[in-house]
Write a protein that holds these residues in place. Structure first.
Motif, mmCIF file in Angstrom:
data_model
loop_
_atom_site.group_PDB
_atom_site.id
_atom_site.type_symbol
_atom_site.label_atom_id
_atom_site.label_comp_id
_atom_site.label_asym_id
_atom_site.label_seq_id
_atom_site.Cartn_x
_atom_site.Cartn_y
_atom_site.Cartn_z
ATOM 1 N N SER A 131 0.825 -1.199 0.000
ATOM 2 C CA SER A 131 0.000 0.000 0.000
ATOM 3 C C SER A 131 0.863 1.254 0.000
ATOM 4 N N LEU A 132 1.918 1.261 0.827
ATOM 5 C CA LEU A 132 2.802 2.429 0.912
ATOM 6 C C LEU A 132 3.620 2.622 -0.362
ATOM 7 N N GLU A 133 4.152 1.520 -0.894
ATOM 8 C CA GLU A 133 5.123 1.616 -1.981
ATOM 9 C C GLU A 133 4.483 1.634 -3.363
ATOM 10 N N HIS A 134 3.218 1.288 -3.458
ATOM 11 C CA HIS A 134 2.576 1.268 -4.769
ATOM 12 C C HIS A 134 1.209 1.936 -4.779
ATOM 13 N N TYR A 135 0.230 1.352 -4.095
ATOM 14 C CA TYR A 135 -1.136 1.845 -4.227
ATOM 15 C C TYR A 135 -1.285 3.297 -3.779
ATOM 16 N N SER A 136 -0.769 3.618 -2.593
ATOM 17 C CA SER A 136 -0.899 4.982 -2.088
ATOM 18 C C SER A 136 -0.181 5.978 -2.988
ATOM 19 N N ARG A 137 0.988 5.598 -3.486
ATOM 20 C CA ARG A 137 1.762 6.510 -4.341
ATOM 21 C C ARG A 137 1.020 6.776 -5.653
ATOM 22 N N ILE A 138 0.472 5.734 -6.261
ATOM 23 C CA ILE A 138 -0.270 5.934 -7.501
ATOM 24 C C ILE A 138 -1.526 6.759 -7.234
ATOM 25 N N LEU A 139 -2.155 6.553 -6.083
ATOM 26 C CA LEU A 139 -3.335 7.355 -5.745
ATOM 27 C C LEU A 139 -2.957 8.826 -5.566
ATOM 28 N N PHE A 140 -1.834 9.118 -4.926
ATOM 29 C CA PHE A 140 -1.371 10.505 -4.815
ATOM 30 C C PHE A 140 -1.231 11.125 -6.202
ATOM 31 N N VAL A 141 -0.618 10.393 -7.124
ATOM 32 C CA VAL A 141 -0.440 10.929 -8.479
ATOM 33 C C VAL A 141 -1.791 11.176 -9.130
ATOM 34 N N ARG A 142 -2.667 10.176 -9.075
ATOM 35 C CA ARG A 142 -3.958 10.304 -9.747
ATOM 36 C C ARG A 142 -4.752 11.494 -9.205
ATOM 37 N N LEU A 143 -4.762 11.659 -7.885
ATOM 38 C CA LEU A 143 -5.588 12.712 -7.288
ATOM 39 C C LEU A 143 -4.974 14.100 -7.415
ATOM 40 N N LEU A 144 -3.651 14.174 -7.543
ATOM 41 C CA LEU A 144 -3.007 15.489 -7.662
ATOM 42 C C LEU A 144 -2.701 15.882 -9.103
ATOM 43 N N LEU A 145 -3.033 15.033 -10.067
ATOM 44 C CA LEU A 145 -2.784 15.371 -11.464
ATOM 45 C C LEU A 145 -3.415 16.694 -11.896
ATOM 46 N N PRO A 146 -4.615 17.038 -11.430
ATOM 47 C CA PRO A 146 -5.185 18.329 -11.852
ATOM 48 C C PRO A 146 -4.320 19.528 -11.481
ATOM 49 N N VAL A 147 -3.711 19.506 -10.295
ATOM 50 C CA VAL A 147 -2.868 20.642 -9.894
ATOM 51 C C VAL A 147 -1.444 20.484 -10.415
ATOM 52 N N LEU A 148 -0.993 19.249 -10.618
ATOM 53 C CA LEU A 148 0.306 19.057 -11.267
ATOM 54 C C LEU A 148 0.254 19.580 -12.703
ATOM 55 N N GLY A 149 -0.865 19.343 -13.363
ATOM 56 C CA GLY A 149 -1.021 19.794 -14.739
ATOM 57 C C GLY A 149 -1.045 21.289 -14.893
ATOM 58 N N ALA A 150 -1.289 22.006 -13.787
ATOM 59 C CA ALA A 150 -1.323 23.469 -13.840
ATOM 60 C C ALA A 150 0.052 24.094 -13.690
ATOM 61 N N ALA A 151 1.060 23.296 -13.356
ATOM 62 C CA ALA A 151 2.423 23.812 -13.177
ATOM 63 C C ALA A 151 3.136 23.906 -14.527
ATOM 64 N N ALA A 152 4.193 24.722 -14.559
ATOM 65 C CA ALA A 152 4.937 24.914 -15.808
ATOM 66 C C ALA A 152 5.795 23.703 -16.151
ATOM 67 N N ALA A 153 6.433 23.107 -15.155
ATOM 68 C CA ALA A 153 7.308 21.948 -15.394
ATOM 69 C C ALA A 153 7.087 20.933 -14.278
ATOM 70 N N PRO A 154 5.899 20.332 -14.221
ATOM 71 C CA PRO A 154 5.575 19.444 -13.097
ATOM 72 C C PRO A 154 6.373 18.149 -13.134
ATOM 73 N N ARG A 155 6.647 17.636 -11.947
ATOM 74 C CA ARG A 155 7.453 16.417 -11.870
ATOM 75 C C ARG A 155 6.973 15.546 -10.713
ATOM 76 N N VAL A 156 6.970 14.235 -10.956
ATOM 77 C CA VAL A 156 6.691 13.231 -9.927
ATOM 78 C C VAL A 156 7.947 12.401 -9.753
ATOM 79 N N VAL A 157 8.459 12.347 -8.529
ATOM 80 C CA VAL A 157 9.634 11.525 -8.217
ATOM 81 C C VAL A 157 9.222 10.503 -7.169
#
Length: 338
Positions: A131-157
């Motif tokens: 859950s910590l290493e996969h599911y939760s991380r992918i959920l963070f990405v999915r749910l924050l994509l709208p605000v990540l998409g608003a940035a000039a050079a968004p990055r997920v590490v």
């Protein structure tokens, strides 16, 4: 290898205009996350950082925040309590951030631990480390994509094991390793790494305006091995194995990889440099290649030397054999929280 002098030169270019203005660090209360936060704050740029961590880490994290504010009074550090092994709490935190921020420039994910000992599940029925290493991380990405998409050079590490995927590492008939005898430390860790890479690659393909990095940090002793033994008998054979064998090996490997002092600046480089995908702080060195082996944007598998390791042969097999099954299964698990 990207030399440490090159890392320092790139990070020296970070300022109010080039540093990530708003960052979310999940697991930034210890280890690689904390080291990278410290390096980011030390740039002196005006920025806001959300530090997401468990209640148990709040006291020491608040002391860490005071240290950061002394280093850079222009840094706004926001403590955000959450038990991110729970997908419901992950969703709650993302909703809070989305109500406060119109954009997020950097999502940095490090929460996790080595799944030693017996299988343990969250109250949501998921194995804790998965859950910590996969599911939760992918959920963070999915749910924050709208605000990540608003940035000039968004990055997920996402810091876990990018480049360590093996062609045979995913059991597509038991993706959660629930069948008797399937859950072991090695099997779990290798499967989680490969599943995570496949899901990130799928997200990178669907979101070409966001740069994705799956990082392998080498050996930095963060205490995650011992956290994996929580609830176990301290006199068990596994605890003795960790103390007598595994921890010395970690220290030895650490001497051969980058030091803790270098780990923060190197991960800040991974979070900001145009070496990965062409967006970010200008880079005149050799451009990194993505997981498809191409010098263009996408998902970058990056090791502790800051070299890209596309792992072409293993990734080709995994795409053919496991990508769709991993993606469909991951979305099924996350669906109630999207």
């Amino acid at each position: 290898m990207v030399s440490y002098k090159q890392i320092e030169a790139s990070n020296a270019l970070l300022n109010d205009a080039t540093a990530p203005r708003v960052s979310v660090f999940v697991g930034g209360t210890s280890g690689i996350g904390q080291l990278t936060v410290r390096a980011l704050v030390a740039t002196g740029a005006s920025l806001r950082i959300y530090l997401v961590g468990r209640k148990a880490s709040e006291q020491r994290t608040r002391a860490f925040i005071q240290e950061l504010r002394a280093v850079n009074p222009r840094a706004d550090i926001v403590w955000t309590e959450a038990e991110v092994a729970l997908l419901s709490d992950t969703k709650r935190v993302c909703e809070v951030i989305r109500t406060k921020e119109q954009r997020v420039d950097l999502l940095f994910l490090t929460a996790g631990y080595a799944p030693m000992g017996a299988r343990r599940e969250t109250e949501e029925g998921l194995e804790v480390a998965q859950s910590l290493e996969h599911y939760s991380r992918i959920l963070f990405v999915r749910l924050l994509l709208p605000v990540l998409g608003a940035a000039a050079a968004p990055r997920v590490v996402s810091v876990l094991g990018g480049g360590l995927e093996r062609a045979s590492s995913v059991n597509v008939d038991d993706l959660d390793l629930k069948k008797p005898g399937n859950f072991t430390f090695i099997r779990a860790q290798t499967q989680y790494v490969a599943m995570h890479t496949l899901a990130l690659e799928r997200l990178a393909g669907e979101n070409p305006d966001v740069t994705f990095v799956h990082s392998w940090p080498g050996s930095v002793n963060t205490g995650n091995v011992w956290r994996g033994l929580q609830g176990q008998d301290p006199n068990s054979w596994m605890a003795w194995f960790v103390w007598l064998v595994l921890e010395p090996v970690i220290r030895l490997v650490g001497l051969l990889s980058s030091s803790d002092e270098e780990a923060g600046p190197r991960h800040l480089f991974q979070s900001t440099s145009a070496a990965f995908g062409g967006r970010g702080v200008p880079w005149e060195g050799k451009p990194g290649v993505n997981s498809l082996g191409k010098p263009e944007d996408g998902l970058f598998l990056v090791n502790y030397k800051c070299d890209t390791t596309p792992n072409v042969k293993a990734m080709h097999v995994l795409r053919e054999k496991a990508l769709e099954k991993v993606w469909d299964h991951t979305q099924e698990v996350l669906r109630p929280y999207l």
